[in-house]
Design a protein around this motif. Structure first.
Motif, PDB file in Angstrom:
ATOM      1  N   ARG A 161      79.426  44.946  55.168  1.00  0.00           N
ATOM      2  CA  ARG A 161      80.314  44.841  54.003  1.00  0.00           C
ATOM      3  C   ARG A 161      79.557  44.375  52.769  1.00  0.00           C
ATOM      4  O   ARG A 161      79.778  44.876  51.662  1.00  0.00           O
ATOM      5  CB  ARG A 161      81.471  43.886  54.302  1.00  0.00           C
ATOM      6  N   ALA A 162      78.647  43.421  52.937  1.00  0.00           N
ATOM      7  CA  ALA A 162      77.913  42.884  51.789  1.00  0.00           C
ATOM      8  C   ALA A 162      76.945  43.895  51.180  1.00  0.00           C
ATOM      9  O   ALA A 162      76.597  43.785  50.009  1.00  0.00           O
ATOM     10  CB  ALA A 162      77.160  41.619  52.193  1.00  0.00           C
ATOM     11  N   THR A 163      76.521  44.889  51.953  1.00  0.00           N
ATOM     12  CA  THR A 163      75.633  45.918  51.393  1.00  0.00           C
ATOM     13  C   THR A 163      76.389  46.909  50.512  1.00  0.00           C
ATOM     14  O   THR A 163      75.765  47.629  49.729  1.00  0.00           O
ATOM     15  CB  THR A 163      74.909  46.729  52.485  1.00  0.00           C
ATOM     16  N   THR A 164      77.712  46.948  50.629  1.00  0.00           N
ATOM     17  CA  THR A 164      78.577  47.885  49.882  1.00  0.00           C
ATOM     18  C   THR A 164      78.046  49.320  49.907  1.00  0.00           C
ATOM     19  O   THR A 164      78.078  50.026  48.893  1.00  0.00           O
ATOM     20  CB  THR A 164      78.788  47.442  48.416  1.00  0.00           C
ATOM     21  N   GLY A 165      77.537  49.739  51.055  1.00  0.00           N
ATOM     22  CA  GLY A 165      77.062  51.108  51.218  1.00  0.00           C
ATOM     23  C   GLY A 165      75.566  51.281  51.105  1.00  0.00           C
ATOM     24  O   GLY A 165      75.033  52.331  51.477  1.00  0.00           O
ATOM     25  N   SER A 166      74.848  50.283  50.600  1.00  0.00           N
ATOM     26  CA  SER A 166      73.399  50.417  50.432  1.00  0.00           C
ATOM     27  C   SER A 166      72.667  50.559  51.763  1.00  0.00           C
ATOM     28  O   SER A 166      71.529  51.044  51.798  1.00  0.00           O
ATOM     29  CB  SER A 166      72.840  49.224  49.651  1.00  0.00           C
ATOM     30  N   LEU A 167      73.303  50.149  52.848  1.00  0.00           N
ATOM     31  CA  LEU A 167      72.699  50.317  54.173  1.00  0.00           C
ATOM     32  C   LEU A 167      72.390  51.788  54.447  1.00  0.00           C
ATOM     33  O   LEU A 167      71.498  52.105  55.234  1.00  0.00           O
ATOM     34  CB  LEU A 167      73.661  49.775  55.240  1.00  0.00           C
ATOM     35  N   PHE A 168      73.114  52.699  53.790  1.00  0.00           N
ATOM     36  CA  PHE A 168      72.908  54.131  54.000  1.00  0.00           C
ATOM     37  C   PHE A 168      71.978  54.757  52.964  1.00  0.00           C
ATOM     38  O   PHE A 168      71.728  55.959  53.002  1.00  0.00           O
ATOM     39  CB  PHE A 168      74.258  54.859  53.962  1.00  0.00           C
ATOM     40  N   HIS A 169      71.475  53.959  52.029  1.00  0.00           N
ATOM     41  CA  HIS A 169      70.690  54.510  50.927  1.00  0.00           C
ATOM     42  C   HIS A 169      69.184  54.376  51.092  1.00  0.00           C
ATOM     43  O   HIS A 169      68.444  55.112  50.434  1.00  0.00           O
ATOM     44  CB  HIS A 169      71.079  53.810  49.614  1.00  0.00           C
ATOM     45  N   LEU A 170      68.737  53.428  51.884  1.00  0.00           N
ATOM     46  CA  LEU A 170      67.286  53.225  52.011  1.00  0.00           C
ATOM     47  C   LEU A 170      66.945  52.849  53.452  1.00  0.00           C
ATOM     48  O   LEU A 170      67.797  52.354  54.186  1.00  0.00           O
ATOM     49  CB  LEU A 170      66.782  52.172  51.037  1.00  0.00           C
ATOM     50  N   PRO A 171      65.705  53.096  53.868  1.00  0.00           N
ATOM     51  CA  PRO A 171      65.316  52.779  55.239  1.00  0.00           C
ATOM     52  C   PRO A 171      65.371  51.277  55.512  1.00  0.00           C
ATOM     53  O   PRO A 171      64.952  50.471  54.682  1.00  0.00           O
ATOM     54  CB  PRO A 171      63.881  53.298  55.341  1.00  0.00           C
ATOM     55  N   VAL A 172      65.876  50.921  56.686  1.00  0.00           N
ATOM     56  CA  VAL A 172      65.900  49.530  57.134  1.00  0.00           C
ATOM     57  C   VAL A 172      65.289  49.481  58.523  1.00  0.00           C
ATOM     58  O   VAL A 172      65.690  50.223  59.418  1.00  0.00           O
ATOM     59  CB  VAL A 172      67.336  48.965  57.169  1.00  0.00           C
ATOM     60  N   SER A 173      64.299  48.603  58.689  1.00  0.00           N
ATOM     61  CA  SER A 173      63.634  48.428  59.991  1.00  0.00           C
ATOM     62  C   SER A 173      64.048  47.091  60.588  1.00  0.00           C
ATOM     63  O   SER A 173      64.216  46.106  59.861  1.00  0.00           O
ATOM     64  CB  SER A 173      62.117  48.465  59.814  1.00  0.00           C
ATOM     65  N   ILE A 174      64.226  47.041  61.891  1.00  0.00           N
ATOM     66  CA  ILE A 174      64.673  45.808  62.547  1.00  0.00           C
ATOM     67  C   ILE A 174      63.740  45.425  63.688  1.00  0.00           C
ATOM     68  O   ILE A 174      63.067  46.270  64.282  1.00  0.00           O
ATOM     69  CB  ILE A 174      66.115  45.950  63.080  1.00  0.00           C
ATOM     70  N   GLY A 175      63.698  44.118  63.961  1.00  0.00           N
ATOM     71  CA  GLY A 175      63.024  43.615  65.149  1.00  0.00           C
ATOM     72  C   GLY A 175      61.514  43.568  65.092  1.00  0.00           C
ATOM     73  O   GLY A 175      60.854  43.419  66.122  1.00  0.00           O
ATOM     74  N   GLY A 176      60.937  43.670  63.904  1.00  0.00           N
ATOM     75  CA  GLY A 176      59.481  43.679  63.813  1.00  0.00           C
ATOM     76  C   GLY A 176      58.869  42.294  63.934  1.00  0.00           C
ATOM     77  O   GLY A 176      59.510  41.281  63.661  1.00  0.00           O
ATOM     78  N   ASP A 177      57.617  42.248  64.349  1.00  0.00           N
ATOM     79  CA  ASP A 177      56.835  41.012  64.351  1.00  0.00           C
ATOM     80  C   ASP A 177      56.195  40.860  62.975  1.00  0.00           C
ATOM     81  O   ASP A 177      55.576  41.814  62.463  1.00  0.00           O
ATOM     82  CB  ASP A 177      55.751  41.077  65.434  1.00  0.00           C
ATOM     83  N   LEU A 178      56.350  39.685  62.356  1.00  0.00           N
ATOM     84  CA  LEU A 178      55.905  39.515  60.975  1.00  0.00           C
ATOM     85  C   LEU A 178      54.428  39.812  60.803  1.00  0.00           C
ATOM     86  O   LEU A 178      54.029  40.490  59.846  1.00  0.00           O
ATOM     87  CB  LEU A 178      56.222  38.102  60.488  1.00  0.00           C
ATOM     88  N   SER A 179      53.591  39.322  61.692  1.00  0.00           N
ATOM     89  CA  SER A 179      52.154  39.539  61.561  1.00  0.00           C
ATOM     90  C   SER A 179      51.815  41.032  61.587  1.00  0.00           C
ATOM     91  O   SER A 179      51.005  41.515  60.788  1.00  0.00           O
ATOM     92  CB  SER A 179      51.416  38.811  62.694  1.00  0.00           C
ATOM     93  N   ASP A 180      52.462  41.769  62.486  1.00  0.00           N
ATOM     94  CA  ASP A 180      52.225  43.221  62.574  1.00  0.00           C
ATOM     95  C   ASP A 180      52.713  43.918  61.307  1.00  0.00           C
ATOM     96  O   ASP A 180      52.041  44.820  60.778  1.00  0.00           O
ATOM     97  CB  ASP A 180      52.944  43.788  63.797  1.00  0.00           C
ATOM     98  N   VAL A 181      53.882  43.504  60.806  1.00  0.00           N
ATOM     99  CA  VAL A 181      54.428  44.103  59.583  1.00  0.00           C
ATOM    100  C   VAL A 181      53.493  43.868  58.400  1.00  0.00           C
ATOM    101  O   VAL A 181      53.215  44.787  57.612  1.00  0.00           O
ATOM    102  CB  VAL A 181      55.838  43.537  59.287  1.00  0.00           C
TER     103      VAL A 181
END
Length: 272
Positions: A161-181
């Protein structure tokens, strides 16, 4: 017109369970509520929509959604207000609910696309903050948002809800390890700027031309900020100056300013 009327039916309960992370993880689906969110999904990710539910009144009210769903060959299931309320996480879903397939992007694909502006969220726990950061990244023209550590699930209904649709506008990656990212970001030619109160003044970085470079902004936990080990991974640690008497800025507000500072600087450099 056939209308689904039983709020205790297995189908309704299966939709309602998507408010829980365990059900979202098990099914790979999430819940979308309200006309604005449904409209954005139909416009940008129609292939991800699995089911669409609407009250007869809600369906009649939104002719553009009817047209988009017809173009995407998505059949609507009519339900009563009582049934829709049983499905939804919100008190007033405004006549429309959809079940949507999760479509996260891999970290590898994000950085293989040669991004110039990325938001990395490490241990961001508040759904409203994460949703607002995704929305701000979208508005600032960022190329992606990368979620690492125990950052809240982006498919949590409050985040969605807080994204107001932006979740569908740009790539989102989940669950990554910070050092690898961070390693992948560096390999892609991005400078890592960590936003933290321990850092140098952002205005000096702006004056030095630092913000015009391809950048991945790193944002940390609302209460603790970034751990020292995380700060050590950054190329530079910066803080926003406080000119008034406020003790600090909300994480999402600070992230929005940082992303826009980079967006302004990058655009000015490209036009110069």
């Amino acid at each position: 017109m056939i209308v689904l009327e039983n709020p205790r039916s297995p189908r309704v309960r299966a939709v309602a369970k998507l408010t829980k992370r365990s059900a979202r993880t098990e099914t790979g689906l999430f819940l979308l509520e309200g006309p604005q969110a449904v409209r954005e999904a139909l416009t940008y990710r129609p292939e991800a929509i699995v089911e669409l539910f609407a009250t007869p009144t809600g369906w009649e009210r939104h002719s553009d959604i009817r047209a988009k769903s017809s173009d995407a060959r998505i059949t609507v299931e009519h339900v009563t207000e009582y049934v829709l309320n049983a499905m939804a996480d919100t008190v007033t879903p405004q006549g429309l609910v959809a079940v949507v397939r999760q479509t996260p992007t891999s970290v590898r694909d994000i950085f293989a696309a040669s991004p110039r502006l990325v938001a990395i969220c490490e241990e961001v726990r508040d759904p409203g903050n994460l949703g607002t950061i995704i929305r701000a990244a979208d508005a600032a023209g960022a190329d992606a948002v990368v979620l690492t550590g125990r950052t809240v699930d982006p498919y949590n209904p409050k985040v969605v809800r807080a994204t107001t649709g932006s979740l569908f506008h740009l790539p989102v990656s989940i669950g990554g390890d910070l050092s690898d990212v961070i390693d992948r970001a560096h390999d892609a030619g991005l400078r890592i700027l960590a936003a933290d109160v321990k850092g140098d003044d952002l205005l000096q970085a702006r004056a030095d031309g630092l913000l015009a470079e391809p950048t991945a902004w790193l944002f940390g936990n609302e209460a603790r900020g970034l751990e020292d080990a995380s700060l050590d991974l950054a190329d530079r640690v910066l803080k926003l100056p406080i000119f008034g008497r406020a003790e600090s800025l909300n994480l999402a507000t600070a992230a929005s300013v940082c992303l826009y500072e980079s967006a302004f600087a990058q655009r000015a450099a490209s036009q110069g």
